[in-house]
Design a protein around this motif. Structure first.
Motif, mmCIF file in Angstrom:
data_model
loop_
_atom_site.group_PDB
_atom_site.id
_atom_site.type_symbol
_atom_site.label_atom_id
_atom_site.label_comp_id
_atom_site.label_asym_id
_atom_site.label_seq_id
_atom_site.Cartn_x
_atom_site.Cartn_y
_atom_site.Cartn_z
ATOM 1 N N ALA A 64 0.858 -1.381 0.044
ATOM 2 C CA ALA A 64 0.087 -0.051 -0.127
ATOM 3 C C ALA A 64 0.690 1.136 -0.133
ATOM 4 N N TYR A 65 1.824 1.157 0.770
ATOM 5 C CA TYR A 65 2.757 2.551 0.790
ATOM 6 C C TYR A 65 3.575 2.565 -0.581
ATOM 7 N N LEU A 66 4.049 1.615 -1.262
ATOM 8 C CA LEU A 66 4.432 1.674 -2.571
ATOM 9 C C LEU A 66 3.565 2.053 -3.492
ATOM 10 N N VAL A 67 2.342 1.657 -3.514
ATOM 11 C CA VAL A 67 1.421 2.017 -4.621
ATOM 12 C C VAL A 67 0.907 3.656 -4.168
ATOM 13 N N ALA A 68 1.127 3.887 -3.046
ATOM 14 C CA ALA A 68 0.485 5.222 -2.873
ATOM 15 C C ALA A 68 1.676 6.408 -3.104
ATOM 16 N N ILE A 69 3.020 5.817 -2.962
ATOM 17 C CA ILE A 69 4.087 6.766 -3.367
ATOM 18 C C ILE A 69 4.270 6.946 -4.770
ATOM 19 N N ILE A 70 4.086 5.613 -5.369
ATOM 20 C CA ILE A 70 4.109 5.728 -7.055
ATOM 21 C C ILE A 70 2.933 6.455 -7.503
ATOM 22 N N GLU A 71 1.610 6.147 -6.904
ATOM 23 C CA GLU A 71 0.764 7.203 -7.424
ATOM 24 C C GLU A 71 0.801 8.813 -7.369
ATOM 25 N N LEU A 72 1.584 9.162 -6.046
ATOM 26 C CA LEU A 72 1.692 10.330 -5.858
ATOM 27 C C LEU A 72 2.531 11.158 -6.585
ATOM 28 N N VAL A 73 3.811 10.352 -6.263
ATOM 29 C CA VAL A 73 5.023 11.007 -6.897
ATOM 30 C C VAL A 73 5.278 10.627 -8.347
ATOM 31 N N GLY A 74 4.709 9.752 -8.709
ATOM 32 C CA GLY A 74 4.519 9.339 -10.222
ATOM 33 C C GLY A 74 3.586 10.292 -10.979
ATOM 34 N N GLY A 75 2.513 10.392 -10.333
ATOM 35 C CA GLY A 75 1.460 11.574 -10.942
ATOM 36 C C GLY A 75 2.168 12.834 -11.105
ATOM 37 N N ILE A 76 2.743 13.337 -10.155
ATOM 38 C CA ILE A 76 3.481 14.882 -10.339
ATOM 39 C C ILE A 76 4.608 14.487 -11.350
ATOM 40 N N ALA A 77 5.404 13.399 -11.494
ATOM 41 C CA ALA A 77 6.296 13.113 -12.559
ATOM 42 C C ALA A 77 5.662 13.112 -14.069
ATOM 43 N N LEU A 78 4.560 12.546 -14.028
ATOM 44 C CA LEU A 78 3.806 12.469 -15.208
ATOM 45 C C LEU A 78 3.454 14.000 -15.829
ATOM 46 N N ILE A 79 2.812 14.748 -14.900
ATOM 47 C CA ILE A 79 2.294 16.072 -15.118
ATOM 48 C C ILE A 79 3.180 17.039 -15.819
ATOM 49 N N ILE A 80 4.473 16.814 -15.092
ATOM 50 C CA ILE A 80 5.807 17.666 -15.622
ATOM 51 C C ILE A 80 6.518 16.806 -16.567
ATOM 52 N N GLY A 81 6.192 15.611 -16.808
ATOM 53 C CA GLY A 81 6.872 14.945 -17.994
ATOM 54 C C GLY A 81 8.228 14.371 -17.581
ATOM 55 N N LEU A 82 8.298 14.053 -16.263
ATOM 56 C CA LEU A 82 9.684 13.268 -15.966
ATOM 57 C C LEU A 82 9.636 11.927 -15.750
ATOM 58 N N GLY A 83 10.527 11.228 -16.471
ATOM 59 C CA GLY A 83 10.442 9.772 -16.415
ATOM 60 C C GLY A 83 9.344 9.226 -16.923
ATOM 61 N N THR A 84 8.833 9.716 -17.957
ATOM 62 C CA THR A 84 7.429 9.215 -18.331
ATOM 63 C C THR A 84 7.342 7.765 -18.538
ATOM 64 N N ARG A 85 8.154 7.241 -19.434
ATOM 65 C CA ARG A 85 8.245 5.665 -19.823
ATOM 66 C C ARG A 85 8.317 4.948 -18.481
ATOM 67 N N TYR A 86 9.167 5.061 -17.624
ATOM 68 C CA TYR A 86 9.358 4.362 -16.350
ATOM 69 C C TYR A 86 8.188 4.648 -15.578
ATOM 70 N N VAL A 87 7.724 5.733 -15.240
ATOM 71 C CA VAL A 87 6.369 5.897 -14.361
ATOM 72 C C VAL A 87 5.496 5.064 -15.115
ATOM 73 N N SER A 88 5.091 5.163 -16.416
ATOM 74 C CA SER A 88 4.078 4.729 -17.007
ATOM 75 C C SER A 88 4.281 2.971 -16.857
ATOM 76 N N ILE A 89 5.264 2.577 -16.672
ATOM 77 C CA ILE A 89 5.399 0.908 -16.680
ATOM 78 C C ILE A 89 4.803 0.773 -15.195
ATOM 79 N N LEU A 90 5.041 1.609 -14.096
ATOM 80 C CA LEU A 90 4.848 1.327 -12.785
ATOM 81 C C LEU A 90 3.324 1.325 -12.684
ATOM 82 N N THR A 91 2.711 2.588 -13.368
ATOM 83 C CA THR A 91 1.350 2.601 -12.964
ATOM 84 C C THR A 91 0.690 1.295 -14.054
ATOM 85 N N ALA A 92 1.038 0.757 -15.147
ATOM 86 C CA ALA A 92 0.692 -0.146 -15.515
ATOM 87 C C ALA A 92 0.386 -1.447 -14.719
#
Length: 136
Positions: free
Chosen positions: A48-76
């Motif tokens: 749950a902690y991993l998912v929450a961090i990926i969603e929160l930090v990954g969401g910000i990363a996607l919005i600004i376009g940082l590490g999009t490919r890697y974050v997208s793999i994690l969200t998938a």
């Protein structure tokens, strides 16, 4: 900017907003509660902690376009887990048994799209690409 670049930028930002909101919601509702729910469905609570961090930090990363490919793999991966572990039994639309997996499937498709396409338009990743090009 091409139509394809505009489309991938829109998908990236919208997906980022959705994941950021879900991650923020997990933090606001208490990660201990979320960890307890994960444990109740047979997953280790720390996930749950991993998912929450990926969603929160990954969401910000996607919005600004940082590490999009890697974050997208994690969200998938998160969406595959949500569909397989929680939502699949409810069916596509849910049928009164709780939420179906239609939203999760759409988010999975968006994540896979971003992992497979050029998503550098209007992104922080584009700045790194330019610096590599000018350095060479």
């Amino acid at each position: 900017m091409t139509k394809e670049q505009a489309a991938s930028t829109i998908v990236r930002v919208v997906l980022g907003i959705i994941f950021f909101a879900h991650g923020l919601d997990k933090f606001n509702n208490g990660l201990e509660n979320i960890a307890g729910w994960f444990a109740s469905i047979g997953l280790p609570g720390f996930v749950a902690y991993l998912v929450a961090i990926i969603e929160l930090v990954g969401g910000i990363a996607l919005i600004i376009g940082l590490g999009t490919r890697y974050v997208s793999i994690l969200t998938a991966i998160i969406m595959l887990g949500a569909i397989g572990k929680v939502k699949l039994a409810n069916g596509l639309l849910g049928g009164g048994q709780g939420a179906g997996f239609e939203l999760d499937l759409a988010l999975l498709a968006m994540s896979v799209y971003l992992a497979l396409t050029d998503t550098k338009a209007l992104s922080v990743d584009q700045l790194f690409q330019r610096s590599k090009t000018t350095a060479a």
